[in-house]
Design an enzyme around this catalytic site. Structure first.
Site: not given
Ligand code: AQP
Length: 335
Positions: A113, A198, A201
């Protein structure tokens, strides 16, 4: 015997996608009846990257409503908003002071990030895992159900526990070491546009993910455009075909069929036959969640009462742990 405790959360940043659902929330729902559960909307984490103050509060309510819509049952679980319990920020500070800097600079999520943000990396992004440790430790959680990407942060939490107990425990375990609960299936849902990345968001392309609140038209369009390969016959676990494995896994999870059933059903299919099947299955699986979500969002009084009750229960536990930590560190407690 009292039940083991679970703590987990999701950030109110953007729409929840199928990765968040299968990696986290659906697992919470499946195991909730066996545990005492605390599920928070981690809005303090949401400001570790640039955020929009105009939508933060509403986004937090929306995630809480989605928890209910996905099947979190208040008979077993407390739902609350992280920033409503100020002990999260306070314990973070105390833990910061015993966490070596290089533990944090080594974190994969921080490195990824930070790279995306260039020169504007805030201290909060580096400190994210300590805040996550505080979230877990305030509730003395036994288990933390998360997706694969959060495993390293739970390991760090365990290191912080060992260090804290060693420095201040005087032979007692003031803080409890949590274990990650990571399910094999759905632990890492991949992007629709690149099966080696993966689903996330923060991917700039909306086409890379299916959100829980996507309309049937959006779902149809995203699956129509998703990346596939030129081969006929669909199989799991071929390292040369990551998109194929991901789409079959999504179909398996959304349909509730077993891996073998899906493997048999799709063995002779081409993409032209599979894509409409996945589209229909996705729309049907998300419809009840979307309807329940709308009903909860339309009843603001109910949602507020859920969050108020959740906060009260969470706060009682959190303050009690915080006081134990402060006592162990030598602080006087408020009179
Ligand atoms: N692709 C994924 N597959 C399985 N589990 C996932 N999680 C996130 N992406 C995947 C799980 O979702 C939960 C919430 O995580 P968070 O609120 O930290 O989510 P995030 O990081 O905002 O979502 P993203 O999409 O992962 O965001 P970015 O884009 O910032 O990387 C956690 O339990 C996570 O493991």
């Amino acid at each position: 015997m009292s039940r083991q405790r679970i703590l987990s959360g999701v950030q109110p940043t953007g729409n929840l996608h199928l990765g968040n659902y299968f990696g986290a929330i659906r697992n919470w729902v499946e195991i909730q009846s066996q545990f005492e559960n605390y599920f928070c909307v981690v809005d303090l984490h949401a400001i570790t990257v640039p955020h929009n103050p105009a939508t933060l509060a509403q986004d937090s309510y929306s995630i809480a409503a989605l928890y209910l819509a996905c099947g979190i049952d208040l008979q077993y679980a407390n739902i609350f908003i992280q920033s409503h319990v100020s002990a999260h920020a306070e314990l973070t500070w105390l833990l910061n002071c015993i966490t070596p800097l290089n533990w944090l600079t080594d974190m994969i999520q921080y490195k990824e990030k930070a790279q995306k943000q260039g020169e504007n990396v805030g201290v909060g992004l580096l400190d994210y895992p300590v805040l996550m440790a505080a979230d877990i430790l305030l509730y003395q959680a036994d288990k933390v159900p998360v997706g694969e990407d959060q495993k390293q942060h739970i390991e760090l939490t365990r290191d912080i526990v060992d260090r804290f107990n060693h420095l201040f425990g005087k032979g007692e375990k003031v803080l409890k070491s949590p274990e990650p609960l990571i399910r094999k299936e759905g632990a890492r849902v991949m992007s629709l546009t690149d099966g080696t990345k993966k689903m996330s968001k923060s991917d700039p392309s909306e086409l890379s993910r299916i959100n829980l609140l996507d309309s049937p038209e959006e779902i149809t369009k995203k699956i129509k455009k998703c990346k596939t390969d030129p081969q006929r016959g669909l199989v799991f676990d071929d390292p040369e075909r990551p998109e194929c494995n991901n789409l079959l896994t999504m179909y398996m999870l959304l349909s509730g069929k077993s891996k073998q059933e899906v493997a048999d059903e799709c063995a002779d299919m081409g993409w032209g036959q599979f894509k409409p099947l996945l589209t229909e299955t996705t729309i049907n699986a998300l419809k009840p969640i979307q309807e329940k979500y709308q009903a909860v969002m339309d009843d603001r009084g109910y949602l507020e009462s859920v969050l108020r009750d959740g906060r009260e229960k969470a706060e009682a536990l959190a303050v009690s742990t915080l006081n134990e930590v402060k006592k162990a560190m030598g602080y006087s407690l408020p009179i």
